[in-house]
Write a protein that holds these residues in place. Structure first.
Motif, PDB file in Angstrom:
ATOM      1  N   LEU A  49       0.818  -1.207   0.000  1.00  0.00           N
ATOM      2  CA  LEU A  49       0.000   0.000   0.000  1.00  0.00           C
ATOM      3  C   LEU A  49       0.855   1.261   0.000  1.00  0.00           C
ATOM      4  N   ARG A  50       1.868   1.302   0.865  1.00  0.00           N
ATOM      5  CA  ARG A  50       2.625   2.554   0.983  1.00  0.00           C
ATOM      6  C   ARG A  50       3.916   2.308   1.750  1.00  0.00           C
ATOM      7  N   LEU A  51       4.800   3.280   1.638  1.00  0.00           N
ATOM      8  CA  LEU A  51       6.037   3.306   2.406  1.00  0.00           C
ATOM      9  C   LEU A  51       5.740   3.867   3.794  1.00  0.00           C
ATOM     10  N   VAL A  52       6.199   3.181   4.825  1.00  0.00           N
ATOM     11  CA  VAL A  52       6.012   3.646   6.197  1.00  0.00           C
ATOM     12  C   VAL A  52       7.270   4.323   6.720  1.00  0.00           C
ATOM     13  N   GLY A  53       8.432   3.786   6.378  1.00  0.00           N
ATOM     14  CA  GLY A  53       9.667   4.390   6.840  1.00  0.00           C
ATOM     15  C   GLY A  53      10.874   3.713   6.234  1.00  0.00           C
ATOM     16  N   THR A  54      12.024   4.394   6.273  1.00  0.00           N
ATOM     17  CA  THR A  54      13.279   3.854   5.760  1.00  0.00           C
ATOM     18  C   THR A  54      14.414   4.309   6.655  1.00  0.00           C
ATOM     19  N   THR A  55      15.572   3.685   6.474  1.00  0.00           N
ATOM     20  CA  THR A  55      16.760   4.093   7.227  1.00  0.00           C
ATOM     21  C   THR A  55      17.755   4.856   6.362  1.00  0.00           C
ATOM     22  N   THR A  56      17.447   5.078   5.099  1.00  0.00           N
ATOM     23  CA  THR A  56      18.336   5.830   4.213  1.00  0.00           C
ATOM     24  C   THR A  56      17.525   6.930   3.534  1.00  0.00           C
ATOM     25  N   PRO A  57      18.174   7.972   3.003  1.00  0.00           N
ATOM     26  CA  PRO A  57      17.443   9.116   2.460  1.00  0.00           C
ATOM     27  C   PRO A  57      17.336   9.163   0.945  1.00  0.00           C
ATOM     28  N   ALA A  58      17.628   8.086   0.229  1.00  0.00           N
ATOM     29  CA  ALA A  58      17.830   8.265  -1.208  1.00  0.00           C
ATOM     30  C   ALA A  58      17.181   7.216  -2.095  1.00  0.00           C
TER      31      ALA A  58
END
Length: 344
Positions: A49-58
């Motif tokens: 459904l969607r992105l909730v979070g990541t540990t990198t910015p790119a």
């Protein structure tokens, strides 16, 4: 490589978290390998459904957490401890809400006879894309947000001049298109033959459509040097071309000076290809408007194209929910810096 954390929901209700796993593809919005692994591990059919979070910015790599929808509660492969908030947000897009991917697939099935499972290929804040097998080859169902151009309208405009340059439109409604397979492969590193096959045809379409605006303008001007404002693809890089000669992804289309598309293209190709691309583009416009000076227009368009990109990225940030803004954070500022450094 990405490490995947999947928060599994059914009908909007959190039912557990899948065991973490890795996929070779680094790109966050490339979800085909994610759902393939989850379907196998959980024994159900899933959609991201969607992105909730990541540990990198790119946009790539790192630990990536998604909200995933399953068609039923899995009887294996879930850790049910812990709680995760999966509430709504006013900027959440239709395909990122419970039932959104299934609604897109259901709509597409009403227009083509599907011979196998639909596969979610890509999803993020700019689109949701499914591949559907049919007896005539794959069909592609795509949903796009309301702040982007109506792809069906743009495809029809292009096809009114050169039907072979645009994908075949099988069905459309606001925010959705269903497209036939475009032959060939993506042209991220095009040779001179591909450039010479696509660029002059796109210039011919632009020359034919020049005149009264039929889409919105971005508000970034370029001295005309004898060239008219016309339809712009908006993201005319070779990754949006197919080697069979079709141009894809018309959601960034708008009205403006055609040198903006050329500047975008030249910024994407390998340095050794740039002079050849410029020559093909300049020669094509010179044939349609012999008294024009396309080369001078292009010099002015290079910094202006970065201003357009800054506006586009800011529009994305203004219209997407917080968890998915990571895809575009810093992009407006980066484009403004490029505009300044490349100013005539």
């Amino acid at each position: 490589m990405r490490e995947i954390r999947a928060l599994v929901t059914v009908g909007g209700r959190f039912v557990g978290e899948a065991e973490p796993f890795t996929v070779d593809s680094p790109w966050w919005n490339d979800v085909e390998p994610v759902t393939a692994r989850l379907d196998r591990d959980l024994g159900v059919t899933t959609s991201v459904l969607r992105l909730v979070g990541t540990t990198t910015p790119a946009m790539r790599d790192g630990v990536v957490t998604y909200q995933v929808e399953a068609d039923r509660v899995p009887d294996r492969g879930l850790t049910t401890g812990g709680r995760h908030a999966v509430g709504d947000h006013p900027l959440r897009l239709p395909w990122a809400r419970p039932g959104g991917p299934a609604a897109l697939v259901g709509w597409a099935r009403g227009h083509v006879d599907v011979t196998g499972p639909a596969v979610q290929v890509k999803t993020w804040n700019l689109s949701c894309l499914y591949r559907l097998p049919t007896a005539r080859g794959n069909a592609w169902a795509k949903a796009t947000p309301p702040f982007m151009a109506d792809e069906a309208e743009v495809i029809r405009l292009v096809a009114s001049v050169d039907p072979s340059l645009a994908p075949v439109l099988l069905a459309a409604e606001p925010g959705r298109v269903l497209l036939a397979e475009a032959p060939g492969v993506d042209c991220w590193q095009p040779g001179a033959d591909v450039v010479e096959r696509i660029v002059p045809r796109w210039v011919a379409v632009q020359a034919a459509l020049a005149g009264e605006p039929r889409l919105r303008a971005r508000g970034v001007g370029v001295p005309d040097f004898g060239l008219p404002d016309t339809l712009l693809h908006g993201d005319f890089h070779p990754g949006n071309w197919r080697s069979g000669g079709v141009v894809l992804d018309w959601g960034d289309a708008h009205w403006g000076h055609p040198a903006l598309d050329a500047a975008r293209l030249i910024g994407f190709v390998a340095p050794e290809m740039r002079a050849a691309v410029e020559r093909v583009w300049v020669d094509a416009w010179s044939r349609h408007f012999p008294s024009s000076d396309p080369a001078s227009a292009l010099r002015h368009a290079r910094p202006a194209s970065h201003l357009v990109s800054a506006l586009v990225y800011q529009e994305f940030l203004d219209n997407i929910e917080p968890s998915e803004r990571v895809y575009h954070l810093g992009d407006p500022e980066a484009e403004l810096a490029l505009a300044q450094s490349s100013a005539v």
